[in-house]
Write a protein that holds these residues in place. Sequence first.
Motif, PDB file in Angstrom:
ATOM      1  N   LEU A   4       0.829  -1.217   0.000  1.00  0.00           N
ATOM      2  CA  LEU A   4       0.000   0.000   0.000  1.00  0.00           C
ATOM      3  C   LEU A   4       0.859   1.260   0.000  1.00  0.00           C
ATOM      4  N   ASP A   5       1.956   1.227   0.747  1.00  0.00           N
ATOM      5  CA  ASP A   5       2.878   2.377   0.718  1.00  0.00           C
ATOM      6  C   ASP A   5       3.453   2.559  -0.678  1.00  0.00           C
ATOM      7  N   GLN A   6       3.778   1.464  -1.332  1.00  0.00           N
ATOM      8  CA  GLN A   6       4.299   1.533  -2.702  1.00  0.00           C
ATOM      9  C   GLN A   6       3.250   2.108  -3.663  1.00  0.00           C
ATOM     10  N   LEU A   7       1.989   1.731  -3.395  1.00  0.00           N
ATOM     11  CA  LEU A   7       0.902   2.252  -4.234  1.00  0.00           C
ATOM     12  C   LEU A   7       0.782   3.773  -4.088  1.00  0.00           C
ATOM     13  N   VAL A   8       0.886   4.253  -2.847  1.00  0.00           N
ATOM     14  CA  VAL A   8       0.816   5.702  -2.595  1.00  0.00           C
ATOM     15  C   VAL A   8       1.974   6.404  -3.291  1.00  0.00           C
ATOM     16  N   ARG A  37      -6.417   1.053  -9.584  1.00  0.00           N
ATOM     17  CA  ARG A  37      -5.741   0.090  -8.702  1.00  0.00           C
ATOM     18  C   ARG A  37      -6.364   0.057  -7.306  1.00  0.00           C
ATOM     19  N   VAL A  38      -6.765   1.181  -6.780  1.00  0.00           N
ATOM     20  CA  VAL A  38      -7.410   1.202  -5.454  1.00  0.00           C
ATOM     21  C   VAL A  38      -8.762   0.519  -5.536  1.00  0.00           C
ATOM     22  N   THR A  39      -9.493   0.764  -6.590  1.00  0.00           N
ATOM     23  CA  THR A  39     -10.807   0.119  -6.747  1.00  0.00           C
ATOM     24  C   THR A  39     -10.670  -1.395  -6.837  1.00  0.00           C
ATOM     25  N   GLU A  40      -9.634  -1.867  -7.525  1.00  0.00           N
ATOM     26  CA  GLU A  40      -9.412  -3.300  -7.632  1.00  0.00           C
ATOM     27  C   GLU A  40      -9.104  -3.918  -6.258  1.00  0.00           C
ATOM     28  N   LEU A  41      -8.348  -3.150  -5.450  1.00  0.00           N
ATOM     29  CA  LEU A  41      -8.062  -3.650  -4.097  1.00  0.00           C
ATOM     30  C   LEU A  41      -9.335  -3.785  -3.280  1.00  0.00           C
ATOM     31  N   LEU A  42     -10.228  -2.797  -3.410  1.00  0.00           N
ATOM     32  CA  LEU A  42     -11.484  -2.856  -2.664  1.00  0.00           C
ATOM     33  C   LEU A  42     -12.349  -4.032  -3.126  1.00  0.00           C
ATOM     34  N   LYS A  43     -12.320  -4.324  -4.410  1.00  0.00           N
ATOM     35  CA  LYS A  43     -13.090  -5.464  -4.916  1.00  0.00           C
ATOM     36  C   LYS A  43     -12.551  -6.785  -4.357  1.00  0.00           C
ATOM     37  N   GLY A  44     -11.220  -6.827  -4.100  1.00  0.00           N
ATOM     38  CA  GLY A  44     -10.604  -8.054  -3.586  1.00  0.00           C
ATOM     39  C   GLY A  44     -10.954  -8.364  -2.148  1.00  0.00           C
ATOM     40  N   LEU A  45     -11.574  -7.454  -1.436  1.00  0.00           N
ATOM     41  CA  LEU A  45     -11.967  -7.690  -0.038  1.00  0.00           C
ATOM     42  C   LEU A  45     -13.011  -8.795   0.084  1.00  0.00           C
ATOM     43  N   ALA A  46     -13.736  -9.017  -0.967  1.00  0.00           N
ATOM     44  CA  ALA A  46     -14.821 -10.013  -0.916  1.00  0.00           C
ATOM     45  C   ALA A  46     -14.295 -11.416  -0.643  1.00  0.00           C
ATOM     46  N   ALA A  47     -13.055 -11.668  -1.008  1.00  0.00           N
ATOM     47  CA  ALA A  47     -12.499 -13.022  -0.824  1.00  0.00           C
ATOM     48  C   ALA A  47     -11.902 -13.232   0.560  1.00  0.00           C
ATOM     49  N   LEU A  48     -11.902 -12.193   1.390  1.00  0.00           N
ATOM     50  CA  LEU A  48     -11.266 -12.285   2.708  1.00  0.00           C
ATOM     51  C   LEU A  48     -12.290 -12.655   3.777  1.00  0.00           C
ATOM     52  N   SER A  49     -11.768 -13.126   4.936  1.00  0.00           N
ATOM     53  CA  SER A  49     -12.638 -13.420   6.085  1.00  0.00           C
ATOM     54  C   SER A  49     -13.129 -12.121   6.693  1.00  0.00           C
ATOM     55  N   ALA A  50     -14.070 -12.209   7.570  1.00  0.00           N
ATOM     56  CA  ALA A  50     -14.669 -11.003   8.163  1.00  0.00           C
ATOM     57  C   ALA A  50     -13.630 -10.177   8.921  1.00  0.00           C
ATOM     58  N   LYS A  54     -12.087  -6.507   7.657  1.00  0.00           N
ATOM     59  CA  LYS A  54     -12.169  -5.277   8.436  1.00  0.00           C
ATOM     60  C   LYS A  54     -10.811  -4.595   8.512  1.00  0.00           C
ATOM     61  N   THR A  55      -9.775  -5.396   8.773  1.00  0.00           N
ATOM     62  CA  THR A  55      -8.434  -4.816   8.907  1.00  0.00           C
ATOM     63  C   THR A  55      -7.923  -4.298   7.553  1.00  0.00           C
ATOM     64  N   ARG A  56      -8.072  -5.182   6.536  1.00  0.00           N
ATOM     65  CA  ARG A  56      -7.570  -4.793   5.208  1.00  0.00           C
ATOM     66  C   ARG A  56      -8.354  -3.622   4.634  1.00  0.00           C
ATOM     67  N   GLY A  57      -9.640  -3.603   4.872  1.00  0.00           N
ATOM     68  CA  GLY A  57     -10.471  -2.513   4.353  1.00  0.00           C
ATOM     69  C   GLY A  57     -10.064  -1.169   4.933  1.00  0.00           C
ATOM     70  N   ALA A  58      -9.745  -1.163   6.242  1.00  0.00           N
ATOM     71  CA  ALA A  58      -9.326   0.087   6.885  1.00  0.00           C
ATOM     72  C   ALA A  58      -8.014   0.580   6.278  1.00  0.00           C
ATOM     73  N   GLU A  59      -7.102  -0.367   6.014  1.00  0.00           N
ATOM     74  CA  GLU A  59      -5.800   0.015   5.438  1.00  0.00           C
ATOM     75  C   GLU A  59      -5.983   0.581   4.011  1.00  0.00           C
ATOM     76  N   ILE A  60      -6.855  -0.072   3.242  1.00  0.00           N
ATOM     77  CA  ILE A  60      -7.077   0.409   1.852  1.00  0.00           C
ATOM     78  C   ILE A  60      -7.735   1.798   1.860  1.00  0.00           C
TER      79      ILE A  60
END
Length: 351
Positions: A4-8, A37-50, A54-60
């Motif tokens: 995420l830092d690299q993305l910024v 790229r940020v939108t794609e990361l948000l779409k990838g949250l669907a494959a994660l556990s609850a 929550k943690t990954r979504g806050a970071e994104i």
Amino acid sequence: MNDLDQLVDAARADFDAAETPAELENAKARFLGKSGRVTELLKGLAALSADDKKTRGAEINQTKQRIEAALTARRQSLADAELQAQLKAEALDVTLPGRQRGSGGLHPVSRTIERIEGIFGSMGFDVADGPEIETDWMSFTALNNPENHPARSMQDTFYVDMKDDEGRWLNLRPHTSPMQVRYARAHAARHAEALARGEAIPEIRVIAPGRTYRVDSDATHSPMFHQCEGLWIGENVSFKDLKAVFADFFRHFFETDDLTIRFRPSFFPFTEPSAEVDIAFAHGPLKGRWLEVAGSGQVHPNVVRNFGLDPERYIGFAFGMGPDRLTMLRYGVNDLRLFFDGDLRFLSQFQ
């Protein structure tokens, strides 16, 4: 450094590389657009556990905010740069003198004509004005200059392709003498009325300045030029009066008593006897040179008759001078054409 830092950092680099608002919007789409790229990361949250979601979504979301902040900063930077460029282009140099509206003034020939009118006005002369398109009779015949007279060869040069109500050809006047005829004929009735009442006859004393036309063009002549004709008719007006008028006029016009006036015999159809008038200055660049400045003479009896007056009772003199020529002498100009070229560098010297 995580992904995420690299993305910024990548977003900041792309935003900084954008030189225009359009390029910046394209860079924004690569990170924050529908396929960014940020939108794609948000779409990838669907494959994660609850919990991970929550943690990954806050970071994104935090990463998205950092990228939006970088975008806003770059937008402001481009806007500031555009404003500075505009201010620089429209900058006023306060050390320059102010821009003022130029002031106009009288043409030097107009100044001369006003001067002529003022001087002759002080001697009791009226100022007459009239049409620049005249009849052949007014321009020539009334002035004792009939058709086929050799004296007309240099003057009957500009004609208008029409006639007046009496069938007379019209022409651009070659001199302002027709105004003498018009003025005198208009005042002939007053003379007759005064004579019938036994009163003193009013004299005719007039000058007629104005534009005239002849086929002529060189350093001292122009097809369009100015002339001032003068006339003084009465019961006892002599050549002596003519000399006195000219002496007074030229000394006032040139503002000097150090000049000599010479009357040189000549020929004009409308005067008899006739004389050219020359002057010579006692000082200055023209010292010692005789300069022709006017034509003059006692009005011919035929012309007095055409005025509507009795030549056995009335007598007087007429003269003609060129205001253009007098302007050249007064201001030291050696080429008449300069007066009519419209060059402000020349004309502004007289303002």
